[in-house]
Design an enzyme around this catalytic site. Structure first.
Site, mmCIF file in Angstrom:
data_model
loop_
_atom_site.group_PDB
_atom_site.id
_atom_site.type_symbol
_atom_site.label_atom_id
_atom_site.label_comp_id
_atom_site.label_asym_id
_atom_site.label_seq_id
_atom_site.Cartn_x
_atom_site.Cartn_y
_atom_site.Cartn_z
ATOM 1 N N ASP A 1 0.573 -4.564 22.782
ATOM 2 C CA ASP A 1 1.222 -5.855 22.534
ATOM 3 C C ASP A 1 1.659 -6.546 23.823
ATOM 4 O O ASP A 1 1.777 -7.777 23.856
ATOM 5 C CB ASP A 1 2.463 -5.665 21.644
ATOM 6 N N TYR B 1 0.857 -1.202 0.000
ATOM 7 C CA TYR B 1 0.000 0.000 0.000
ATOM 8 C C TYR B 1 0.888 1.245 0.000
ATOM 9 O O TYR B 1 2.046 1.187 0.434
ATOM 10 C CB TYR B 1 -0.995 0.011 1.171
HETATM 11 C C1 FAD Z 1 4.836 -6.227 9.840
HETATM 12 C C2 FAD Z 1 3.885 -5.620 10.784
HETATM 13 C C3 FAD Z 1 2.919 -4.833 10.252
HETATM 14 C C4 FAD Z 1 1.991 -4.266 11.106
HETATM 15 N N1 FAD Z 1 1.023 -3.506 10.558
HETATM 16 C C5 FAD Z 1 0.080 -3.010 11.358
HETATM 17 C C6 FAD Z 1 -0.978 -2.235 10.800
HETATM 18 O O1 FAD Z 1 -1.054 -2.005 9.593
HETATM 19 N N2 FAD Z 1 -1.920 -1.738 11.656
HETATM 20 C C7 FAD Z 1 -1.861 -1.986 12.994
HETATM 21 O O2 FAD Z 1 -2.754 -1.542 13.726
HETATM 22 N N3 FAD Z 1 -0.851 -2.688 13.551
HETATM 23 C C8 FAD Z 1 0.112 -3.204 12.775
HETATM 24 N N4 FAD Z 1 1.119 -3.918 13.328
HETATM 25 C C9 FAD Z 1 1.176 -4.125 14.794
HETATM 26 C C10 FAD Z 1 1.678 -2.917 15.546
HETATM 27 O O3 FAD Z 1 2.860 -2.419 14.983
HETATM 28 C C11 FAD Z 1 1.907 -3.241 17.024
HETATM 29 O O4 FAD Z 1 0.831 -4.018 17.486
HETATM 30 C C12 FAD Z 1 1.980 -1.973 17.837
HETATM 31 O O5 FAD Z 1 3.089 -1.208 17.423
HETATM 32 C C13 FAD Z 1 2.107 -2.287 19.337
HETATM 33 O O6 FAD Z 1 2.368 -1.109 20.042
HETATM 34 P P1 FAD Z 1 2.869 -1.175 21.533
HETATM 35 O O7 FAD Z 1 3.015 0.243 21.970
HETATM 36 O O8 FAD Z 1 2.021 -2.085 22.322
HETATM 37 O O9 FAD Z 1 4.291 -1.872 21.461
HETATM 38 P P2 FAD Z 1 5.641 -1.383 20.769
HETATM 39 O O10 FAD Z 1 5.357 -0.553 19.586
HETATM 40 O O11 FAD Z 1 6.465 -2.598 20.593
HETATM 41 O O12 FAD Z 1 6.321 -0.445 21.861
HETATM 42 C C14 FAD Z 1 6.949 -0.951 23.018
HETATM 43 C C15 FAD Z 1 7.924 0.096 23.527
HETATM 44 O O13 FAD Z 1 8.381 -0.280 24.816
HETATM 45 C C16 FAD Z 1 9.777 -0.103 24.885
HETATM 46 N N5 FAD Z 1 10.263 -1.052 25.896
HETATM 47 C C17 FAD Z 1 10.201 -2.404 25.849
HETATM 48 N N6 FAD Z 1 10.718 -2.941 26.957
HETATM 49 C C18 FAD Z 1 11.128 -1.913 27.733
HETATM 50 C C19 FAD Z 1 11.758 -1.827 28.999
HETATM 51 N N7 FAD Z 1 12.072 -2.926 29.705
HETATM 52 N N8 FAD Z 1 12.036 -0.609 29.531
HETATM 53 C C20 FAD Z 1 11.719 0.521 28.830
HETATM 54 N N9 FAD Z 1 11.135 0.500 27.604
HETATM 55 C C21 FAD Z 1 10.837 -0.700 27.075
HETATM 56 C C22 FAD Z 1 10.269 -0.390 23.474
HETATM 57 O O14 FAD Z 1 11.529 0.182 23.217
HETATM 58 C C23 FAD Z 1 9.162 0.237 22.642
HETATM 59 O O15 FAD Z 1 9.395 1.598 22.379
HETATM 60 C C24 FAD Z 1 2.063 -4.495 12.505
HETATM 61 C C25 FAD Z 1 3.061 -5.277 13.042
HETATM 62 C C26 FAD Z 1 3.946 -5.864 12.186
HETATM 63 C C27 FAD Z 1 4.993 -6.756 12.764
#
Ligand code: FAD
Length: 391
Positions: A284, A206
């Protein structure tokens, strides 16, 4: 209301952590984000923000300039390069906006809004221990103890905190690996998500950033697996080899890929326990999902809004219980739907594949509206509705 003046520490400055920090701050909490990275940045990649996630961004008062409004999802026969089924997203209705965004743009937007609202962002802070023993705290690797009224753990796929609340669980390899890359839009890719399907593999493309770029996510079934994570690189020749039989725009797009990321896709159970007395999981960290429905970030945005609303309306203890009971069935349903998509895209038997494509073509011709409206439960979901704090 209940959040006024509450001290909340958020672990993780990803999409979920930053959205939660902003939502909590907007309701009066004193919020600090602890992020392990030295700067909050994002690898170049795209994200589909569907109407259910977009509603949260709207409710937070955020406007994603540069996001591209998606017109359709096009399921295609990868080898022939022809369309099998077109889901016309305009049929969802004008208020149901579906966008393609660059992850870096979304992160930058959330980060700026959080900082402007007064969220404290502490970088290079790796949390090594989370305590939920009456005085919730996060201990960073330098020994600093960050105490708070509540710890929100948005620490992603490999969440330390999920283990603290639930014990260790081994994720299961799904038998699939995925490459991702961003390339120049040399094929005038229209504003639609194209799913190029083939036996045992599919490729999603896309456009991004005004149509100048194209985002690629390519999935292949395999017995052997790459380690889970985002930062593995692969030789682009392997990607081109895997999709060598594909036609249409695919060869031209893959020819441009220089340094793709590669990772194994794992299935994780949705956490049984999302919270303790003063610690709660989000995004996540609570429920990693496979990328086949593009919902991980959208679910994290929904979580952020619901967590802030529950805490604000009910106070910490009932708020945490309410948050888990509202969110768990929703995310379990979305994750199950995402898991079901891969086999539909990957049919190997040529007879079965031909029959499935024929059926999809016929359904698309006879009942185009019904094909799109089968996703009403997903995209029509509005976590911000009826919220008195809705801006
Ligand atoms: C190929 C791919 C395509 C995707 N496409 C889509 C899409 O089109 N639409 C959609 O909705 N989702 C999509 N996703 C899913 C999406 O990217 C994730 O579900 C989302 O980013 C999760 O966000 P989060 O904040 O929970 O975790 P994350 O984005 O993983 O953030 C976690 C943060 O915590 C920090 N962290 C971790 N452990 C520690 C620690 N011990 N101490 C301090 N900091 C820490 C990390 O550095 C990071 O910054 C896709 C995923 C993949 C793999």
């Amino acid at each position: 209301m209940e959040l006024q003046g509450k001290r909340i520490t958020v672990i993780g400055g990803g999409i979920g952590g930053l959205a939660a920090a902003l939502a909590l701050r907007q309701r009066g909490a004193e919020v600090r984000v602890l992020e392990q990275a030295a700067e909050i940045s994002e690898v170049g990649a795209g994200l589909q923000i569907s109407p259910n996630g977009q509603r949260v961004l709207d409710a937070l008062g955020l406007n994603l300039d540069g996001a591209m409004r998606a017109r359709a999802v096009s399921l295609r026969d990868g080898r022939r390069g022809t369309e099998v089924l077109r889901l016309d997203l305009a049929r969802l209705g004008p208020e149901q906006a579906y966008h393609f965004v660059h992850r870096a743009d979304l992160i930058a937007l959330l980060l700026t809004a959080a900082r402007d609202a007064g969220v404290q962002i502490s970088l290079s802070q790796t949390v090594a221990e989370v305590r939920d023993d009456g005085a919730p705290s996060a201990v960073t690797t330098d020994g600093t103890v960050w105490t708070a009224d509540l710890i929100v753990a948005a620490d992603g796929l490999k969440s330390l905190t999920r283990g603290v609340l639930n014990g260790a669980a081994r994720p299961r390899f799904t038998g699939q690996v995925a490459w991702r890359a961003v390339v120049a839009n040399t094929c005038a890719h229209p504003p639609e998500a194209r799913v190029h399907m083939g036996p045992g593999r599919h490729l999603v493309t896309y456009p991004l950033r005004g149509g100048h770029l194209v985002n690629l996510v390519a999935v292949e079934e395999r017995d052997n697996w790459a380690a889970e994570g985002w930062s593995h690189r692969d030789d682009p020749a392997n990607l081109r080899r895997a999709f060598a039989g594909f036609g249409g725009d695919v060869p031209g797009l893959l020819a441009q890929v220089a340094d793709p990321g590669l990772w194994g896709l794992f299935r994780h159970p949705v956490a049984a326990r999302w919270h303790g007395a003063g610690v709660v999981l989000l995004g996540d960290a609570a429920h990693p999902t496979l990328p086949f429905l593009a919902q991980g970030a959208n679910l994290a945005l929904e979580d952020a809004w619901v967590l802030a609303a529950c805490l604000d309306q009910r106070g910490v203890v009932p708020g945490l219980t309410g948050y888990q009971s509202l969110r768990r069935p929703r995310v379990a349903r979305v994750i199950a739907a995402a898991q079901g998509n891969a086999w539909k895209y990957h049919l190997r038997n040529p007879l079965l594949r031909g029959a499935a494509h024929l059926a999809l073509r016929a359904a698309g011709r006879l009942a185009p509206g019904r094909m799109v409206h089968q996703f009403d439960w997903l995209y029509g979901f509005d976590v911000t509705r009826d919220d008195p704090a809705r801006k």
